[in-house]
Design a protein around this motif. Structure first.
Motif, PDB file in Angstrom:
ATOM      1  N   PHE A 163       6.229  16.916 -47.627  1.00  0.00           N
ATOM      2  CA  PHE A 163       5.010  17.422 -48.258  1.00  0.00           C
ATOM      3  C   PHE A 163       4.013  17.913 -47.205  1.00  0.00           C
ATOM      4  O   PHE A 163       3.504  19.038 -47.278  1.00  0.00           O
ATOM      5  CB  PHE A 163       4.370  16.340 -49.129  1.00  0.00           C
ATOM      6  CG  PHE A 163       3.054  16.736 -49.725  1.00  0.00           C
ATOM      7  CD1 PHE A 163       2.991  17.428 -50.917  1.00  0.00           C
ATOM      8  CD2 PHE A 163       1.857  16.419 -49.077  1.00  0.00           C
ATOM      9  CE1 PHE A 163       1.774  17.807 -51.468  1.00  0.00           C
ATOM     10  CE2 PHE A 163       0.634  16.789 -49.617  1.00  0.00           C
ATOM     11  CZ  PHE A 163       0.594  17.476 -50.820  1.00  0.00           C
ATOM     12  N   PHE A 164       3.739  17.081 -46.221  1.00  0.00           N
ATOM     13  CA  PHE A 164       2.747  17.440 -45.205  1.00  0.00           C
ATOM     14  C   PHE A 164       3.254  18.557 -44.285  1.00  0.00           C
ATOM     15  O   PHE A 164       2.474  19.394 -43.819  1.00  0.00           O
ATOM     16  CB  PHE A 164       2.349  16.211 -44.394  1.00  0.00           C
ATOM     17  CG  PHE A 164       1.399  15.303 -45.118  1.00  0.00           C
ATOM     18  CD1 PHE A 164       0.082  15.690 -45.354  1.00  0.00           C
ATOM     19  CD2 PHE A 164       1.818  14.089 -45.617  1.00  0.00           C
ATOM     20  CE1 PHE A 164      -0.810  14.869 -46.028  1.00  0.00           C
ATOM     21  CE2 PHE A 164       0.942  13.251 -46.304  1.00  0.00           C
ATOM     22  CZ  PHE A 164      -0.374  13.642 -46.509  1.00  0.00           C
ATOM     23  N   SER A 165       4.558  18.589 -44.042  1.00  0.00           N
ATOM     24  CA  SER A 165       5.120  19.659 -43.223  1.00  0.00           C
ATOM     25  C   SER A 165       4.951  21.013 -43.914  1.00  0.00           C
ATOM     26  O   SER A 165       4.561  22.005 -43.276  1.00  0.00           O
ATOM     27  CB  SER A 165       6.606  19.391 -42.970  1.00  0.00           C
ATOM     28  OG  SER A 165       7.205  20.459 -42.267  1.00  0.00           O
ATOM     29  N   LEU A 166       5.238  21.057 -45.206  1.00  0.00           N
ATOM     30  CA  LEU A 166       5.071  22.293 -45.963  1.00  0.00           C
ATOM     31  C   LEU A 166       3.605  22.692 -46.042  1.00  0.00           C
ATOM     32  O   LEU A 166       3.262  23.881 -45.977  1.00  0.00           O
ATOM     33  CB  LEU A 166       5.641  22.120 -47.372  1.00  0.00           C
ATOM     34  CG  LEU A 166       7.160  21.926 -47.476  1.00  0.00           C
ATOM     35  CD1 LEU A 166       7.553  21.576 -48.902  1.00  0.00           C
ATOM     36  CD2 LEU A 166       7.894  23.178 -47.007  1.00  0.00           C
ATOM     37  N   LEU A 167       2.741  21.687 -46.175  1.00  0.00           N
ATOM     38  CA  LEU A 167       1.304  21.943 -46.259  1.00  0.00           C
ATOM     39  C   LEU A 167       0.775  22.533 -44.949  1.00  0.00           C
ATOM     40  O   LEU A 167       0.043  23.528 -44.951  1.00  0.00           O
ATOM     41  CB  LEU A 167       0.571  20.645 -46.579  1.00  0.00           C
ATOM     42  CG  LEU A 167      -0.942  20.746 -46.820  1.00  0.00           C
ATOM     43  CD1 LEU A 167      -1.239  21.594 -48.054  1.00  0.00           C
ATOM     44  CD2 LEU A 167      -1.543  19.347 -46.967  1.00  0.00           C
TER      45      LEU A 167
END
Length: 259
Positions: A30-34
């Motif tokens: 999630f945070f990588s995509l964000l």
């Protein structure tokens, strides 16, 4: 008595701990995509699950291939010969076990493009580059790639039938590709428990969450039954590993079916 109670408790806790581990990869994804502004993937549930599972499996898949199942699979690999349909190879963790001298052609049927880079590396490392072809599609599209019915010597499925859509029909479709009078299906899969009562109920409860965390994988599929009923077999040799206790929450079956 104490040791057995502790052992049972461990098998009960293991699936929950495993889901927690997968959940951590979900948060990291999630945070990588964000951070990389990949909002199209981030806000699509199906795309997010796809990437989440691919990233988790890139790390866990190789570990799984080195686990207890490795020795069980090694015993089955000599049965893999001729023209082979390798269904759902993922990133190719098992390929190094194949004996290239017994193989004519291998079709790796893998629709998940996120696996291809590592899969190609494993193909080369296993010395299969000249005979291994990645089929970027599902079983329903095999004919589009020139694979004819009754032309395959061996179908190989290693812990992949848990996640295919419409498993019963897919197994029946694959059966049609095996050569008559000797085509073999070699497998090692996890399956629904044969136990009743609380064990079956607990497994079913875990399975309410499991597929959402693991790319559609289900631990309650009656894979063995679907394989036995796929068509006429001249020989069926399927067994649950003797070392797996009856209270194992993710039991396996392995062996060979001969058409």
């Amino acid at each position: 008595m104490f040791d057995k109670t502790r052992d049972v408790a461990q098998y009960i806790i293991d699936p929950i701990m495993f889901l927690a581990l997968v959940g951590c990869y979900g948060i990291k994804t999630f945070f990588s995509l964000l951070i990389h502004f990949q909002f199209g993937t981030l806000f699509s549930v199906s795309k997010f699950k796809y990437v989440w599972f691919a990233r988790f499996w890139a790390v866990y898949g190789p570990q799984l291939a080195q686990g207890p199942g490795r020795d069980r699979v090694k015993l089955l690999i000599p049965e893999v010969t001729g023209v082979v349909l390798d269904i759902g190879p993922g990133t190719g963790e098992w390929l190094e076990l194949l004996d290239s001298s017994k193989l004519t052609k291998v079709y790796g049927v893998e629709p998940n493009a996120d696996h291809y880079a590592r899969l190609r590396e494993h193909i080369k490392e296993a010395g299969l580059a000249d005979i291994y072809e990645i089929i970027p599609a599902g079983v329903e599209d095999l004919s589009k790639y020139g694979i004819e019915l009754e032309s395959v010597d061996t179908i190989l499925t290693l812990q992949c039938l848990c996640s295919v859509p419409n498993q019963r029909q897919m197994i029946r479709d694959l059966y049609q590709y095996l050569k008559p009078n000797g085509g073999k299906w070699v497998l090692y899969e996890h399956v629904v428990t044969k136990q009743k009562g609380i064990i079956a109920m607990y497994q079913a409860t875990i399975d309410l969450v499991w597929p959402h965390f693991l790319g559609g994988c289900s631990i309650t599929r009656n894979t063995e039954k679907n394989l036995r009923e796929a068509g006429e077999w001249s020989k069926i040799d399927l067994k649950q590993p003797a070392e797996e206790p009856i209270y194992h929450m993710v039991p396996h079956v392995g062996g060979v079916l001969v058409k």
